[in-house]
Design a protein around this motif. Structure first.
Motif, PDB file in Angstrom:
ATOM      1  N   LYS A 113       0.807  -1.137   0.004  1.00  0.00           N
ATOM      2  CA  LYS A 113       0.049   0.103   0.117  1.00  0.00           C
ATOM      3  C   LYS A 113       0.746   1.100  -0.047  1.00  0.00           C
ATOM      4  O   LYS A 113       0.627   2.244  -0.696  1.00  0.00           O
ATOM      5  CB  LYS A 113      -1.049   0.117   1.220  1.00  0.00           C
TER       6      LYS A 113
ATOM      7  N   LEU B  12       2.254   1.773  -3.500  1.00  0.00           N
ATOM      8  CA  LEU B  12       1.321   2.203  -4.344  1.00  0.00           C
ATOM      9  C   LEU B  12       1.067   3.608  -4.166  1.00  0.00           C
ATOM     10  O   LEU B  12       0.916   4.319  -5.246  1.00  0.00           O
ATOM     11  CB  LEU B  12       0.036   1.143  -4.303  1.00  0.00           C
TER      12      LEU B  12
ATOM     13  N   ILE C 230      -6.346   2.652  -0.061  1.00  0.00           N
ATOM     14  CA  ILE C 230      -5.751   1.628  -0.761  1.00  0.00           C
ATOM     15  C   ILE C 230      -6.134   0.142  -0.078  1.00  0.00           C
ATOM     16  O   ILE C 230      -5.668  -0.159   0.906  1.00  0.00           O
ATOM     17  CB  ILE C 230      -4.594   1.993  -1.079  1.00  0.00           C
TER      18      ILE C 230
ATOM     19  N   VAL D 132      -5.151  -4.030  -0.660  1.00  0.00           N
ATOM     20  CA  VAL D 132      -4.341  -4.837  -1.251  1.00  0.00           C
ATOM     21  C   VAL D 132      -4.708  -6.102  -0.586  1.00  0.00           C
ATOM     22  O   VAL D 132      -4.150  -6.634   0.726  1.00  0.00           O
ATOM     23  CB  VAL D 132      -2.898  -4.395  -1.144  1.00  0.00           C
TER      24      VAL D 132
ATOM     25  N   SER E 258      -3.316 -10.859  -4.155  1.00  0.00           N
ATOM     26  CA  SER E 258      -3.733  -9.655  -5.222  1.00  0.00           C
ATOM     27  C   SER E 258      -2.402  -9.439  -5.855  1.00  0.00           C
ATOM     28  O   SER E 258      -1.019  -9.431  -5.318  1.00  0.00           O
ATOM     29  CB  SER E 258      -4.535  -8.679  -4.618  1.00  0.00           C
TER      30      SER E 258
ATOM     31  N   SER F 203      -0.720  -5.890  -8.115  1.00  0.00           N
ATOM     32  CA  SER F 203      -0.650  -4.618  -8.470  1.00  0.00           C
ATOM     33  C   SER F 203       0.499  -4.608  -9.600  1.00  0.00           C
ATOM     34  O   SER F 203       1.491  -5.400  -9.240  1.00  0.00           O
ATOM     35  CB  SER F 203      -0.763  -3.587  -7.404  1.00  0.00           C
TER      36      SER F 203
ATOM     37  N   VAL G 185       0.885   3.380 -13.058  1.00  0.00           N
ATOM     38  CA  VAL G 185      -0.053   2.358 -12.219  1.00  0.00           C
ATOM     39  C   VAL G 185      -0.969   1.506 -13.378  1.00  0.00           C
ATOM     40  O   VAL G 185      -1.911   2.186 -13.520  1.00  0.00           O
ATOM     41  CB  VAL G 185      -0.858   2.735 -10.914  1.00  0.00           C
TER      42      VAL G 185
ATOM     43  N   ARG H 149      -2.210  -1.892 -12.846  1.00  0.00           N
ATOM     44  CA  ARG H 149      -3.034  -2.788 -12.090  1.00  0.00           C
ATOM     45  C   ARG H 149      -2.981  -2.407 -10.740  1.00  0.00           C
ATOM     46  O   ARG H 149      -2.075  -2.036 -10.125  1.00  0.00           O
ATOM     47  CB  ARG H 149      -2.914  -4.127 -12.219  1.00  0.00           C
ATOM     48  N   MET H 150      -4.312  -2.575  -9.921  1.00  0.00           N
ATOM     49  CA  MET H 150      -4.395  -2.589  -8.564  1.00  0.00           C
ATOM     50  C   MET H 150      -5.355  -3.626  -7.990  1.00  0.00           C
ATOM     51  O   MET H 150      -6.262  -3.605  -8.453  1.00  0.00           O
ATOM     52  CB  MET H 150      -4.695  -1.277  -8.051  1.00  0.00           C
ATOM     53  N   ASN H 151      -4.759  -4.471  -6.844  1.00  0.00           N
ATOM     54  CA  ASN H 151      -5.355  -5.408  -6.288  1.00  0.00           C
ATOM     55  C   ASN H 151      -6.195  -6.208  -7.131  1.00  0.00           C
ATOM     56  O   ASN H 151      -7.546  -6.674  -6.914  1.00  0.00           O
ATOM     57  CB  ASN H 151      -6.501  -4.586  -5.230  1.00  0.00           C
ATOM     58  N   ASP H 152      -5.790  -6.705  -8.207  1.00  0.00           N
ATOM     59  CA  ASP H 152      -6.239  -7.412  -9.272  1.00  0.00           C
ATOM     60  C   ASP H 152      -6.081  -9.113  -8.764  1.00  0.00           C
ATOM     61  O   ASP H 152      -5.067  -9.509  -8.417  1.00  0.00           O
ATOM     62  CB  ASP H 152      -5.510  -7.334 -10.394  1.00  0.00           C
TER      63      ASP H 152
END
Length: 241
Positions: free
Chosen positions: A159, A162, A176, A178, A182, A184, A195, A197-200
């Motif tokens: 976090k 990011l 954020i 996470v 996951s 990112s 950035v 991708r995030m928390n994908d």
């Protein structure tokens, strides 16, 4: 510069226990976490990986183990990517910690939070950002700007990374999310990170792989696409022209 996959370790035996594990030794993955670790091989099957850089804690090592074995990856351990040193808070129940005056500081003003007998969140962010940028520069020099590498660490650490990549103050990093296992994705450039991708939790990451540069193409720019990208093919270029 290269592209980094920021992976949080899979679900551990401490996740959901109501206890702040921190750097407690030998906290490993639970059954779900082991399944998540095994699934990484399939999730990242279309992504060529140059290296893996990992927190020294057991749950992170276990998370990347199947992928490292499957790909024959070089795995580096970096203590700067370790979990926050929560000091005297380590091993305590969250239901008691929420009553501490410091809890509100951690929630609303984390840049000022320093854990008794441990470290501050600002110091954690500084060490983690220094580590990711150092490794990114090293891997770019060794493998080229189209390289993709994996970093496996912990929720608050990721976090904080990011927040830095997004240009946010650390006091906003609690916004954020996470999750365990996951992914990112961040691509650093000379002047700014992008950035991607995030928390994908999805199964398809082929779109993060940069294309091979065309002959005679100038060095990738750090400029963002004005008006936004034109879709996956543009995203795959990391917003670089």
């Amino acid at each position: 510069m290269a592209t980094v996959i920021l992976l949080r370790h899979g679900r551990s035996t401490a996740n959901g226990s109501g206890v702040l594990a921190g750097r407690t030794p030998n906290v490993g993955l639970d059954d779900t976490g082991r399944e998540q670790a095994g699934a990484l091989c399939q999730r990242l099957k279309d992504v060529p990986l140059a290296e893996a850089v990992v927190s020294p804690l057991l749950r992170c090592k276990q998370t990347v183990a199947p992928l490292v074995a499957d790909r024959g990856l070089v795995r580096a351990i970096d203590p700067r990517l370790s979990e926050v040193d929560y000091g005297e808070w380590t091993g305590r129940e969250l239901k008691t910690l929420v009553k501490e005056p410091l809890w509100r500081v951690v929630q609303a003003h984390p840049s000022a939070a320093v854990f008794p007998g441990g470290e501050g969140l600002a110091g954690m962010q500084a060490r983690a950002v220094a580590a990711v940028r150092e490794h990114d520069a090293r891997i770019t020099a060794a493998h080229g700007e189209e390289a993709v590498w994996l970093l496996c660490s912990h929720g608050d650490v990721l976090k904080a990374l990011l927040a830095d990549a997004l240009g946010q103050h650390l006091d906003s990093f609690q916004r954020i999310v996470v999750d365990p296992a996951s992914i990112s994705v961040v691509r650093y450039t000379e002047t700014r990170p992008f950035v991607l991708r995030m928390n994908d939790h999805g199964p398809d990451f082929a779109g993060i792989v940069p294309p091979k540069p065309k002959r005679g193409r100038k060095k990738a720019s750090s400029d963002a696409e004005v008006g936004g990208t034109t879709g996956q093919s543009s995203t795959a270029r990391g917003n670089l022209r």
